[in-house]
Scaffold this motif. Structure first.
Motif, short mmCIF file in Angstrom:
data_model
loop_
_atom_site.label_atom_id
_atom_site.label_comp_id
_atom_site.label_asym_id
_atom_site.label_seq_id
_atom_site.Cartn_x
_atom_site.Cartn_y
_atom_site.Cartn_z
N TYR A 145 38.72 35.88 48.37
CA TYR A 145 37.61 36.55 47.68
C TYR A 145 37.81 38.05 47.86
O TYR A 145 37.49 38.60 48.92
N PRO A 146 38.43 38.70 46.88
CA PRO A 146 38.79 40.12 47.06
C PRO A 146 37.71 41.08 46.58
O PRO A 146 36.88 40.74 45.74
N GLY A 147 37.76 42.29 47.12
CA GLY A 147 36.85 43.31 46.63
C GLY A 147 36.98 44.59 47.41
O GLY A 147 37.73 44.67 48.38
N SER A 148 36.21 45.58 46.98
CA SER A 148 36.16 46.86 47.69
C SER A 148 35.15 46.78 48.83
O SER A 148 35.32 47.43 49.86
N VAL A 195 39.62 42.60 51.87
CA VAL A 195 39.12 43.94 51.54
C VAL A 195 40.30 44.81 51.13
O VAL A 195 41.25 44.99 51.90
N ALA A 196 40.23 45.35 49.91
CA ALA A 196 41.35 46.16 49.40
C ALA A 196 41.41 47.51 50.09
O ALA A 196 40.41 48.24 50.14
N GLU A 197 42.59 47.84 50.61
CA GLU A 197 42.76 49.15 51.26
C GLU A 197 43.08 50.22 50.23
O GLU A 197 42.82 51.38 50.45
N SER A 199 41.99 42.65 55.73
CA SER A 199 42.19 43.70 54.73
C SER A 199 43.57 43.51 54.13
O SER A 199 44.39 42.79 54.70
N PHE A 200 43.79 44.11 52.97
CA PHE A 200 45.13 44.01 52.37
C PHE A 200 45.48 45.29 51.62
O PHE A 200 44.62 46.03 51.19
N ARG A 201 46.78 45.50 51.53
CA ARG A 201 47.35 46.61 50.76
C ARG A 201 48.23 46.03 49.68
O ARG A 201 48.83 44.99 49.90
N GLU A 225 34.80 41.63 30.38
CA GLU A 225 36.01 42.24 29.83
C GLU A 225 36.99 42.62 30.95
O GLU A 225 38.16 42.25 30.92
N TYR A 226 36.48 43.33 31.94
CA TYR A 226 37.33 43.74 33.06
C TYR A 226 37.85 42.53 33.82
O TYR A 226 39.04 42.43 34.15
N GLU A 227 36.96 41.58 34.08
CA GLU A 227 37.34 40.42 34.90
C GLU A 227 38.37 39.54 34.19
O GLU A 227 39.27 39.00 34.84
N MET A 282 46.07 39.26 33.95
CA MET A 282 47.20 39.98 34.53
C MET A 282 47.70 39.28 35.79
O MET A 282 48.91 39.09 35.99
N ASN A 283 46.76 38.86 36.62
CA ASN A 283 47.15 38.13 37.84
C ASN A 283 47.83 36.82 37.49
O ASN A 283 48.80 36.40 38.14
N LYS A 284 47.35 36.15 36.45
CA LYS A 284 47.93 34.87 36.01
C LYS A 284 49.36 35.09 35.50
O LYS A 284 50.24 34.27 35.73
#
Ligand code: PNS
Length: 160
Positions: free
Chosen positions: A6-9, A35-37, A68-70, A96-98, A104-106
């Motif tokens: 479950y990613p996010g800022s 958590v995105a670095e 966290s991830f980079r 739209e964004y999602e 793109m991830n797919k």
């Protein structure tokens, strides 16, 4: 074994995020909140503070952890052996964004599926930016974030 990331800022985690985590923890075997670095957004909290706040508020959920991830999210999913990217969808304006993000991830990682959960209506107006705006002006955020996060926000903005 269905493992989701479950990613996010998460700047900071809100009750809207927590709603998704609680509901998803009953569906997936394991969830890693990541958590995105390298988020493009300017952060109020450091990565350590964000991870600490999330750890504190998910403590009772035994199948949920935080990291966290980079770099690319799909690389984070692969290194966690996760087959699902979980995203919350608040309103049609998120679509739209999602959908672009998911497609793109797919394209980069066809073996990983993005799963959307619709945020509960009582949190559909909520995001971290709006919480920070209210907190920065000493408004009431008690229903928007968990008590630990409320305390952290008050300290940040000098209201504690
Ligand atoms: O909470 P947010 O800001 O909506 O989260 C966005 C986030 C951090 C999940 C997204 O920007 C992300 O995954 N960034 C990592 C870099 C990446 O993989 N970008 C390509 C995805 S198309």
């Amino acid at each position: 074994m269905i493992k989701a990331i479950y990613p996010g800022s998460f700047d900071p985690i809100t009750n809207g995020h927590l709603d998704i985590i609680h509901r998803a923890s009953k569906i997936f075997n394991r969830i890693v909140v990541v958590v995105a670095e390298n988020s493009r957004k300017k952060s109020l909290f450091s990565i350590e503070e964000k991870v600490n706040m999330i750890q504190n508020v998910i403590a009772e959920l035994k199948n949920v952890e935080v990291q966290s991830f980079r770099g690319l999210l799909i690389d984070c999913a692969r290194s966690n052996h996760a087959n699902i990217i979980l995203r919350g969808m608040r309103a049609i304006s998120d679509f739209e964004y999602e959908s672009q993000f998911a497609l793109m991830n797919k394209k980069m990682a066809p073996e990983i599926e993005t799963v959307f959960m619709v945020t509960s209506t009582r949190f559909s107006y909520l995001n971290s930016s709006i919480v920070k705006e209210v907190a920065s002006l000493n408004g009431c955020i008690g229903e928007l974030v968990p008590p630990f996060v409320e305390k952290m926000l008050k300290t940040k903005y000098g209201y504690s």
